[in-house]
Structure formats: C-alpha cells, structure tokens
Write a protein that holds these residues in place. Structure first.
Motif, mmCIF file in Angstrom:
data_model
loop_
_atom_site.group_PDB
_atom_site.id
_atom_site.type_symbol
_atom_site.label_atom_id
_atom_site.label_comp_id
_atom_site.label_asym_id
_atom_site.label_seq_id
_atom_site.Cartn_x
_atom_site.Cartn_y
_atom_site.Cartn_z
ATOM 1 N N LEU A 273 52.332 55.236 71.843
ATOM 2 C CA LEU A 273 52.665 54.347 70.724
ATOM 3 C C LEU A 273 53.404 53.115 71.233
ATOM 4 C CD1 LEU A 273 53.953 55.188 67.226
ATOM 5 C CD2 LEU A 273 55.382 53.741 68.666
ATOM 6 N N ILE A 274 54.308 53.302 72.191
ATOM 7 C CA ILE A 274 55.081 52.178 72.737
ATOM 8 C C ILE A 274 54.149 51.170 73.392
ATOM 9 C CG2 ILE A 274 56.770 51.531 74.496
ATOM 10 C CD1 ILE A 274 58.163 54.234 73.943
ATOM 11 N N ALA A 275 53.232 51.647 74.221
ATOM 12 C CA ALA A 275 52.295 50.737 74.891
ATOM 13 C C ALA A 275 51.414 50.022 73.878
ATOM 14 C CB ALA A 275 51.443 51.514 75.890
ATOM 15 N N ASP A 276 50.948 50.749 72.884
ATOM 16 C CA ASP A 276 50.050 50.158 71.887
ATOM 17 C C ASP A 276 50.743 49.041 71.112
ATOM 18 O OD1 ASP A 276 47.570 50.065 70.483
ATOM 19 O OD2 ASP A 276 48.505 51.125 68.814
ATOM 20 N N ARG A 277 51.957 49.295 70.659
ATOM 21 C CA ARG A 277 52.653 48.286 69.847
ATOM 22 C C ARG A 277 53.192 47.141 70.694
ATOM 23 N NH1 ARG A 277 56.165 50.614 64.800
ATOM 24 N NH2 ARG A 277 54.502 51.749 63.718
ATOM 25 N N PHE A 278 53.750 47.446 71.862
ATOM 26 C CA PHE A 278 54.309 46.382 72.709
ATOM 27 C C PHE A 278 53.217 45.402 73.119
ATOM 28 C CE2 PHE A 278 55.708 44.446 76.669
ATOM 29 C CZ PHE A 278 57.032 44.113 76.387
ATOM 30 N N LEU A 279 51.995 45.890 73.295
ATOM 31 C CA LEU A 279 50.875 45.055 73.727
ATOM 32 C C LEU A 279 50.017 44.614 72.547
ATOM 33 C CD1 LEU A 279 50.055 47.130 76.895
ATOM 34 C CD2 LEU A 279 51.165 44.892 76.818
ATOM 35 N N ALA A 280 50.652 44.564 71.358
ATOM 36 C CA ALA A 280 50.029 44.001 70.154
ATOM 37 C C ALA A 280 48.695 44.664 69.823
ATOM 38 C CB ALA A 280 49.848 42.490 70.291
ATOM 39 N N ARG A 281 48.608 45.975 70.100
ATOM 40 C CA ARG A 281 47.424 46.768 69.771
ATOM 41 C C ARG A 281 46.139 46.263 70.459
ATOM 42 N NH1 ARG A 281 48.858 50.333 65.836
ATOM 43 N NH2 ARG A 281 50.750 49.861 64.651
ATOM 44 N N ARG A 282 46.325 45.627 71.604
ATOM 45 C CA ARG A 282 45.162 45.238 72.415
ATOM 46 C C ARG A 282 44.795 46.454 73.277
ATOM 47 N NH1 ARG A 282 45.555 39.483 75.149
ATOM 48 N NH2 ARG A 282 43.382 40.070 75.529
ATOM 49 N N ARG A 283 43.710 47.096 72.921
ATOM 50 C CA ARG A 283 43.384 48.397 73.490
ATOM 51 C C ARG A 283 43.193 48.349 75.003
ATOM 52 N NH1 ARG A 283 39.086 50.991 69.101
ATOM 53 N NH2 ARG A 283 40.528 51.060 67.323
#
Length: 527
Positions: free
Chosen positions: A228-238
């Motif tokens: 979740l941290i990676a997903d949100r910190f990177l603006a949901r860029r998969r």
C-alpha cells in the motif's frame, strides 16, 4: 502547516542536543524558501530537560489554485474545496514532506558534523501534527506507524465542532511517541505523510522509486503495509510500484543471505546500459512536430523562431523535406544555428536544402509566402498578448501556408514540477502561459479568421487531471474557404500600414511590411 518534534533529557544528556541533530540552533529562528512557500524553524522551548523544534510551512493558497487551474493539486478529488479555499496550506501533505527533506536534509541522512555520535543515539521523541489528511481514517494511521515502534494517537477531527451530528472529517490530529533514531523518524514522515493523503503536489517520475527506497531503508522492506505504501507514494503508477516492490524483495533476500543486492541481481551485464532513459520533452516535441509535417505531406517548411536550429537539424535528416527555412529575429541565434548545423562543412546537395535568415514575425514578409508548412514551436508565449495579432496576420494571413504547427506550454501542467515556484512561468521571457481552454479558444478564433481547420494533440505524458506539458495545434488550410480571402486582407492591411504613422515602428527588413499598423513590432523568439 505545522509540525513539532520534542525530546527530553537531563544535565548529562541535555535535550538541546536536538539542535545539533537538526543542524538548527535553538537560539534563533530561521526561514527557508521552498518551491511552494516559506518554511520557518524555531524552538518554542529549549532547556536541558525538554526541547521542542517546530517547523511552520507557509503556503500561498492563491498561487496553488492558479497553478492548478482551480482544481487543486495532486490526485485528491477534494484537494480544491472552493476557488481560493483549499486544505493544502493547513494539512500535512506532500508539501510538508518536501519541506522536511529540504530543511532537515542532513538530519534525514543521519549526519551530525558537530557531534557524530548523536546520530546513532535513540531519542525519546514526541511528534505532533495538528491536522493530517488520512484517507483510510485513524485505523490506517495505526497500521502505518505502529509497526515502526510508535505509540500512535490519531484523534479524528469533526467536520464542524458546532454540528457534531455531521460526523468526523477525514483529518486527524496525530501524536507519535517512542524511542527512535531521529533520521528514521524524519524519513518515515517523509514517506508516510503523502501516503496518508494519497496525493502528491508534483508529477511522480521514475526517480520517485529511488526516493522511496532511500527513505525507506531499514524499515520499509519488512513493513506489513509496504505494498500500500509503494502504491500510494508512487501515485498509483503500477509500473513504478512494481519496480519498488521487486527491489524491496531483493533487498530482503540479500539481507537473509548476508549478501549485497548487486551480488544476487546479476542477470544483466552491467557493462551494457539496458535501462530505458526518459525521453526529454524537447525531443518529444520535435518528434511530434516532424510527425505532423509528414502527415501533411509537407516538403517546403518554415521554422519560424528557429532559435539554435534544433528542429531544422531534425528535418534535414528526412529527405522528404526538400526545402527548410529557419527564421529568427536574433542574429546571434542564427549564427549558433549555423555552427550547430555545420553549414560551412555541409555537403553541397544537403546545404542546398536549408536556408537561415533574419526576420521579425511582427511584419509581413514576402519571403515567407508559398511554403507547404510553417512551425511556431514555443514562440507565441514570448509575444505580448496585445501584439499577438501582428504575428497571426504575418503567418496565417500573409504567408498563409497549407499547414501551420503551433506548440506552447500548458500552464495547468506546471503543478507537476516540484522545482517550479508557485505562480511562476517556465521561462523568464514568457509573457503568458495558456491553459488548454485558453489555447483552444485562441487557435479556434485564428482558424476561423484565416480560413483554417485546427486539430489539437498532446505532447508528452497526458496527465488525466492537468493534461500534457506541451499542447500542440495543427492548422490546415480549408480548401472550401474563399480563395484570395487572406491575401486580400493582407493587401488591405499593407495598404493601411503605408498610410499610417511610422514614428513608433522600427524599420522593417527588406521585403517586409508591417503586419499590423496599430502594433509595435514585437520580436518573437524561440523558447
């Protein structure tokens, strides 16, 4: 926007050692400029028993709205609550995280030049943030900070204390308490504040993965909410989140094996550079222009405001462009273009395809007539709005090529650049920068006035909220328009110009006549 860091101590280990760690003296207040406002650091209390450092971030809400086109900043749909009222100056978001990284950069790296041993000391810390946007509520705050050893107090803030029946807002008053290395605490805040907000005020590029891993070193790989941290910190860029998680997994494996990650990740020969580098916007812009000219079957092309000749050089690579003319008001720029293109050493056949000459787009010029296409790349924004009609007439009315390609910055996209100060344009010489709606309005009026149709295309990454960094319009001469219309208008204008006072106008170049008798010549320049 406000944050305090408090620690306690005694005479042997005074709490004021916090000042050494932060590299900020407790005896004076300091201020620092950021890309979005001003940060103030001061100490409300500084004794051997208790020391508190405060970071106050002043953000200009008007500039934020202007840069964001009234739609707020980042991906949060409620970032703009009204035209000039938004939560960004008051809620701890990526704006505060960036300020932390700038003001306390040495402390975040765990460096203490004056007292190196302090950086390795765990301190009893209390961190308070009065307003934190928590998209996920107090429960998510607990899930993010508790695994890191913090005692978490996240008190939901009511929408309005006068109307308790309205319930709670998505904001919490946050207090973190625990024994931590100061560097770890700052890095955790840098990562987790934007994660709680689930939005960023700037464009998330691939280098954000490195920022995440650098700030998450030592704690993120084992965090139960790392996905979740990676997903949100990177603006949901998969793609970016997947890259970050793969590298975190590799780090955990290397730690378990007692090896360095590079020893395990050896499937690629490092002597060969296989990393895909981001394409500069200037290159994408030239590619888009050349593509539009090819689609128009243009052979004879004008580059108006050619600057140092980058586009001219690109066109020379394609033999379908049989005649390329670069025009610029700056003699110095033309000399540099000639040097870059190596005109003096160019093969005779190649040299016959290209010409450079000095000219002002504030005047009609007979030398510009009869070409298949003309390009105005990053030119119009250098012209005062009041003088823009002169350029329009000179290009669309008098020269009247079959195709005209115009590119200009999209001001709405400026919010995606973290380093661009709020309210500033991209270049000091820009007289204006248009929103997408303003550009379309101008282009549509010009097309109707001079007998063209117009099509709009994005250049660069097309952000779903603020659009592309560069906007491009492709004008095509309308075959159904009355022949001679623009030409007759040009003749009328030239006639009027010859009868008008010329005392306020510079002498035109040979073969030129003023494009607009009421317009002082404005020299359009390449961006």
């Amino acid at each position: 926007m406000f944050l305090t860091i408090t620690t306690t101590g005694h005479d042997d280990v005074p709490a004021t050692d916090l000042g050494f760690l932060l590299h900020k003296h407790p005896g004076r207040a300091q201020r620092f400029s950021t890309s979005h406002g001003t940060a103030h650091v001061f100490y409300p209390e500084a004794t051997a028993e208790r020391c508190t450092a405060a970071l106050l971030l002043e953000v200009d809400p008007v500039a934020l709205v202007r840069r964001g086109g009234g739609k707020g900043r980042g991906g949060a749909p409620d970032a703009a609550l009204a035209q000039y009222v938004n939560d960004r100056p008051y809620a701890a978001s990526s704006l505060l995280a960036v300020a932390l990284g700038g003001v306390f950069s040495s402390a975040m790296k765990g460096k203490c030049a004056a007292r190196p041993e302090l950086a390795e000391r765990r301190l009893p810390l209390r961190i308070e943030l009065p307003v934190v946007p928590a998209r996920g509520g107090a429960a998510l705050v607990e899930r993010l900070f508790a695994p890191l050893g913090w005692t978490v107090t996240a008190r939901p803030l009511p929408l309005d204390e006068r109307f308790p029946e309205w319930g709670d807002s998505r904001y919490v008053a946050l207090v973190l308490e625990g024994e931590q290395l100061l560097a770890d605490a700052l890095r955790q805040l840098y990562v987790l504040l934007p994660v709680l907000d689930d939005a960023k005020h700037y464009w998330v590029a691939p280098d954000e993965v490195d920022k995440l891993l650098r700030s998450g070193e030592g704690w993120l790989a084992a965090h139960p909410e790392r996905r979740l941290i990676a997903d949100r910190f990177l603006a949901r860029r998969r793609s970016l989140a997947r890259d970050a998680l793969d590298r975190l997994a590799l780090a955990r494996l290397a730690e378990a094996e007692g090896a360095e990650p590079e020893e395990l990740d050896n499937a690629v020969d490092e002597t060969v550079d296989t990393e895909e580098k981001p394409v500069p916007l200037a290159v994408r812009r030239r590619e888009a222009i050349v593509g539009a000219l090819r689609a128009a079957d243009a052979a004879r092309v004008l580059d108006l405001g050619c600057g140092q000749g980058q586009l001219v050089g690109e066109l020379l690579k394609d033999t379908r462009f049989t005649e390329i003319v670069g025009v610029d008001v700056s003699v110095r720029a033309l000399r540099e273009a000639s040097r870059r293109l190596r005109l003096d050493r160019m093969h005779e056949r190649q040299a016959a395809r290209v010409r450079l000459f000095q000219g002002s787009l504030a005047y009609t010029d007979r030398r510009l007539a009869g070409y298949d296409a003309a390009v105005l790349s990053e030119v119009v924004e250098h012209v005062d709005l009041a003088r823009l009609p002169a350029l329009e007439h000179a290009v669309f009315g008098a020269a009247h090529p079959g195709t005209v390609v115009v590119t200009t910055p999209n001001v709405e996209y400026n919010v995606r650049w973290e380093s661009l100060p709020a309210g500033h344009v991209r270049h000091a010489d820009h007289r204006f920068e248009w929103t997408r709606q303003e550009f379309r309005g101008w282009a549509g009026a010009v097309a109707e006035r001079y007998g063209y149709t117009v099509e709009f295309r994005p250049v660069g990454p097309d952000d779903p909220e603020v659009g592309p960094p560069t906007q491009m319009a492709v004008f095509r001469r309308d075959a159904s328009a009355a022949s001679g219309g623009p030409a007759s208008n040009s003749a009328a204008s030239n006639s009027a110009a010859s009868d008008s006072p010329a005392s306020n106008h510079a002498a035109p170049n040979p073969g030129e006549t003023p494009a607009d008798p009421d317009t002082t010549p404005k020299e359009a320049k390449a961006a």
